[in-house]
Design an enzyme around this catalytic site. Sequence first.
Site, PDB file in Angstrom:
ATOM      1  N   ASP A  64      58.972 -97.883 -27.580  1.00 45.50           N
ATOM      2  CA  ASP A  64      59.771 -99.075 -27.299  1.00 45.50           C
ATOM      3  C   ASP A  64      60.982 -99.130 -28.215  1.00 45.50           C
ATOM      4  OD1 ASP A  64      57.760 -99.573 -25.610  1.00 45.50           O
ATOM      5  OD2 ASP A  64      57.240-101.552 -26.394  1.00 45.50           O
ATOM      6  N   TYR A  67      63.673 -96.844 -27.076  1.00 39.01           N
ATOM      7  CA  TYR A  67      64.326 -97.435 -25.905  1.00 39.01           C
ATOM      8  C   TYR A  67      65.291 -98.535 -26.370  1.00 39.01           C
ATOM      9  CZ  TYR A  67      64.946-100.420 -21.840  1.00 39.01           C
ATOM     10  OH  TYR A  67      65.488-101.198 -20.861  1.00 39.01           O
ATOM     11  N   ASP A  68      64.803 -99.371 -27.272  1.00 43.66           N
ATOM     12  CA  ASP A  68      65.637-100.462 -27.779  1.00 43.66           C
ATOM     13  C   ASP A  68      66.905 -99.925 -28.442  1.00 43.66           C
ATOM     14  OD1 ASP A  68      63.774-102.216 -26.892  1.00 43.66           O
ATOM     15  OD2 ASP A  68      62.849-102.570 -28.844  1.00 43.66           O
ATOM     16  N   SER A 113      56.976-110.923  11.211  1.00 41.10           N
ATOM     17  CA  SER A 113      55.708-111.012  10.499  1.00 41.10           C
ATOM     18  C   SER A 113      54.738-110.039  11.161  1.00 41.10           C
ATOM     19  CB  SER A 113      55.181-112.440  10.515  1.00 41.10           C
ATOM     20  OG  SER A 113      54.979-112.840  11.835  1.00 41.10           O
ATOM     21  N   ARG A 167      62.838-113.368   2.919  1.00 42.69           N
ATOM     22  CA  ARG A 167      62.569-113.227   4.351  1.00 42.69           C
ATOM     23  C   ARG A 167      63.137-114.418   5.124  1.00 42.69           C
ATOM     24  NH1 ARG A 167      58.426-114.840   7.719  1.00 42.69           N
ATOM     25  NH2 ARG A 167      58.315-113.562   9.583  1.00 42.69           N
ATOM     26  N   TYR A 261      57.773-100.994   0.694  1.00 40.73           N
ATOM     27  CA  TYR A 261      57.016-100.408   1.799  1.00 40.73           C
ATOM     28  C   TYR A 261      57.844-100.132   3.054  1.00 40.73           C
ATOM     29  CZ  TYR A 261      56.464-105.503   2.404  1.00 40.73           C
ATOM     30  OH  TYR A 261      56.683-106.851   2.484  1.00 40.73           O
ATOM     31  N   LYS A 325      49.651 -99.203   9.699  1.00 38.71           N
ATOM     32  CA  LYS A 325      50.904 -98.881  10.397  1.00 38.71           C
ATOM     33  C   LYS A 325      50.784 -97.533  11.093  1.00 38.71           C
ATOM     34  CE  LYS A 325      53.340-101.271   6.728  1.00 38.71           C
ATOM     35  NZ  LYS A 325      54.211-101.213   5.576  1.00 38.71           N
ATOM     36  N   CYS A 441      35.919-136.288 -29.088  1.00 36.73           N
ATOM     37  CA  CYS A 441      35.641-134.884 -28.780  1.00 36.73           C
ATOM     38  C   CYS A 441      34.133-134.658 -28.638  1.00 36.73           C
ATOM     39  CB  CYS A 441      36.201-134.010 -29.898  1.00 36.73           C
ATOM     40  SG  CYS A 441      35.695-132.304 -29.790  1.00 36.73           S
ATOM     41  N   CYS A 464      37.384-129.197 -36.179  1.00 41.35           N
ATOM     42  CA  CYS A 464      36.461-129.174 -35.034  1.00 41.35           C
ATOM     43  C   CYS A 464      35.932-127.750 -34.892  1.00 41.35           C
ATOM     44  CB  CYS A 464      37.190-129.604 -33.766  1.00 41.35           C
ATOM     45  SG  CYS A 464      36.185-129.409 -32.289  1.00 41.35           S
TER      46      CYS A 464
HETATM   47  S1  IVH Z   1      55.032-104.359   6.293  1.00 43.71           S
HETATM   48  C1  IVH Z   1      58.622-108.016   6.580  1.00 43.71           C
HETATM   49  N1  IVH Z   1      53.458-103.782   4.300  1.00 43.71           N
HETATM   50  O1  IVH Z   1      52.524-109.389   4.509  1.00 43.71           O
HETATM   51  C2  IVH Z   1      57.449-107.428   7.198  1.00 43.71           C
HETATM   52  N2  IVH Z   1      53.932-106.075   4.677  1.00 43.71           N
HETATM   53  O2  IVH Z   1      51.563-111.123   6.641  1.00 43.71           O
HETATM   54  C3  IVH Z   1      56.933-106.274   6.407  1.00 43.71           C
HETATM   55  N3  IVH Z   1      52.929-107.583   3.022  1.00 43.71           N
HETATM   56  O3  IVH Z   1      55.666-110.537   5.572  1.00 43.71           O
HETATM   57  C4  IVH Z   1      55.649-105.845   6.954  1.00 43.71           C
HETATM   58  N4  IVH Z   1      51.976-106.027   1.818  1.00 43.71           N
HETATM   59  O4  IVH Z   1      55.306-110.086   3.055  1.00 43.71           O
HETATM   60  C5  IVH Z   1      54.053-104.774   4.977  1.00 43.71           C
HETATM   61  N5  IVH Z   1      52.123-103.084   2.539  1.00 43.71           N
HETATM   62  C6  IVH Z   1      52.718-104.072   3.223  1.00 43.71           C
HETATM   63  C7  IVH Z   1      52.596-105.416   2.839  1.00 43.71           C
HETATM   64  C8  IVH Z   1      53.209-106.399   3.614  1.00 43.71           C
HETATM   65  C9  IVH Z   1      52.188-107.322   1.948  1.00 43.71           C
HETATM   66  C10 IVH Z   1      53.321-108.952   3.447  1.00 43.71           C
HETATM   67  C11 IVH Z   1      54.751-109.090   3.897  1.00 43.71           C
HETATM   68  C12 IVH Z   1      54.655-109.624   5.296  1.00 43.71           C
HETATM   69  C13 IVH Z   1      53.304-110.264   5.286  1.00 43.71           C
HETATM   70  C14 IVH Z   1      52.759-110.416   6.679  1.00 43.71           C
END
Ligand code: IVH
Length: 700
Positions: A64, A67-68, A113, A167, A261, A325, A441, A464
């Site tokens: 550290d 780095y500092d 979402s 978002r 992600y 996914k 107390c 105490c």
């Molecule tokens: S992909 C903006 N991957 O979960 C949409 N989402 O319930 C991105 N989240 O709005 C979707 N971990 O805030 C994705 N590994 C992950 C995630 C993730 C948490 C959240 C994200 C999304 C919400 C949906």
Amino acid sequence: MRGNETGRVSPERRGIIPVKVLSGKGSIEVCVPKSIQKEIEKLRADIRYHEHRYYVLDDPEISDSEYDRLMRQLLELEAQHPELVTPDSPTQRVGGQPAEEFPKVRHSALMLSIDNTYSVEDLRDFDRRVRELSGRASVEYVAELKLDGLSMSLTYEEGALLHGVTRGDGSVGEDVTTNVKTIRSVPLRIDAAKRKIIGSPGRFEARGEVIMTRKAFEQMNAQREAAGEARFANPRNAAAGSMRQLDPRLTAARKLDMYFYALLAGGRTPLALHSKTLEALAAMGFKVNPHRQLCKSFDELLAFIQQWESKRDSLDYEIDGIVVKVNDTRLWEELGTTAKSPRWEVAFKYPARQATTKVLDIRAQVGRTGTLTPVADLEPVDVGGVTVSHATLHNMDEVERLGVKIGDSVLIQRAGEVIPQVVKVVKPAEDGRAFKMPAKCPVCGGEVRRSEEEVAYRCVNVACPARLKESLLHFAGRRAMNIDGLGDKIVDQLVDKGLVRDVADLYSLTQEGLAKLERMAEKSAQNLVDEIENSKKAEPARLIFALGIRFVGEQTGKLLADHFGSLDKLAKATEEDLVQVEEVGPRVSEAIREFFDEKRNREVIEKLRKAGLRFEQEQVRKTGSKLAGKQFVLTGTLPTYSRDEAKRMIEEAGGRVLGSVSKKTDYVVVGADAGSKLDKARTLGVEMIGEGELVKLLGL
Ligand code: IVH
């Protein structure tokens, strides 16, 4: 060096480069030696590399302090050449003035979402739909942890972070760039070589989740309670609240983190496989969660989901499920989206770890700092495989907010390793009994007090037993009475065996008595007795600090000792007298009065007097005159001297060290990682110096 054809030597050839600087009238050019520009760039690259090792990979290569040192060099160079400061410099994580509001920004591609599923059947349906719609017999998935935070989209232009947007409603979010920059794991710049990985687009977006670790959350709530502020209910709310702070300095203090992600260029994902996107993000320097898996079959997916359901408590942050996914991103376009969410991803949500049970009793538990916490005794109930029979109610504000009474049926929740909490009352008891904080107390019978602006009730008796161990450790601390060798192992034994009932009892300990303790050789027993004896000579300022009066730190201890000249005068001072002392406000003076008004505390003080401790300030502290009348403020980490050492040296030379920068400040001594004080100094035009210049001023 030879001239060019026109007889003039170009600035570049002279090793000087022109730099555009924004001034009131547009931009002007200033010339800076090339070597300095180079040095600054090299330092920035080095610092970025080490920040990545530390904050993203969790695997630092340098200490550290090294780095500092780099950071301090950069700060000094930038202070000498403010025209070379760029927004993506590592020194610019916290900067700028508080915003009035966050501008609205439209996302380049919707932030949709995700559909939730709660059962294996639902998940099978999802997989079936994906295969049917895509016409494939089997599909590969990537499984990731579903982090419980808030999603954020960061745009980079030519490698520099341009903006960070929440978002919002999915199409328009809020621009919280200044706050995003304070997250140390977020890269402010990504160099060209790394951008090549994704085909060097001029602009791209990296999306991810901002989270707060459980540890940071607990620390923050503890601080909030100590300051009389309400607790945040969970890390996600705390992270969201922190991102919406108008003053970036407040966000910076919140220790947020961000995992990435998703990647977008021109509104689409640039790579053919999602697994490659995650690898590319990591290779570009973004933090990507390591707990992810490429699943070639549905069974592999289920195994991952089940594995993390039982392991989720071992993580330092909260997850509420797994995101699944489709790996092949060409299928993303084929599958498309519904009105709300993509058809190629789904969230498997873990069941909330909640249960309903009855409150059998509510009682006050006294913690190590004397705080009384209301705790609910519950009818034992199973919550996700753990039997729960107590839940914390945090403080009286929370009891009132929940409206919980003894006899009520309540919903409780368990998250991680933390103590279960009461979420809400589900059915009030007909004859429910309200809980009242006891006036005395429950451990020692001492007075229980709550100062006006505070949430917490506390036992004011320093002796105490619940507080004693903590009080003893503080009393013996290096900056208090400096009793070396009185650590927590010894303190535990002294208190548990009843040898010490208050700090003054330390002065009746003998070598024979101490030698009987475990892990205490005769020699170390003698050393400890000598240390204790020696501490009697400590100045009253140290003693005042050592007593552990709330809000009275080391500096206030000194100011009080200088002002009153003796502990007895301080003990007799009224609140009106006390507020006359510099840096002492109503809150501190009330705490001081409260301390001396408690009979038990006065008894301890009498014992300390009999033991021969120094109550009188013998003379005004000897000071030099080199820095007489000069006011200093220290900020950041200095390369060689600790903050205490620097402070002591300045004071010994007759200067004063204050906590905040004002117009009266003569010098701000700037170290690495300097925070808001540096900005304030800049704004007020106060002279900023480094350690080297301080040493010169001191004539060392
Ligand atoms: S992909 C903006 N991957 O979960 C949409 N989402 O319930 C991105 N989240 O709005 C979707 N971990 O805030 C994705 N590994 C992950 C995630 C993730 C948490 C959240 C994200 C999304 C919400 C949906």
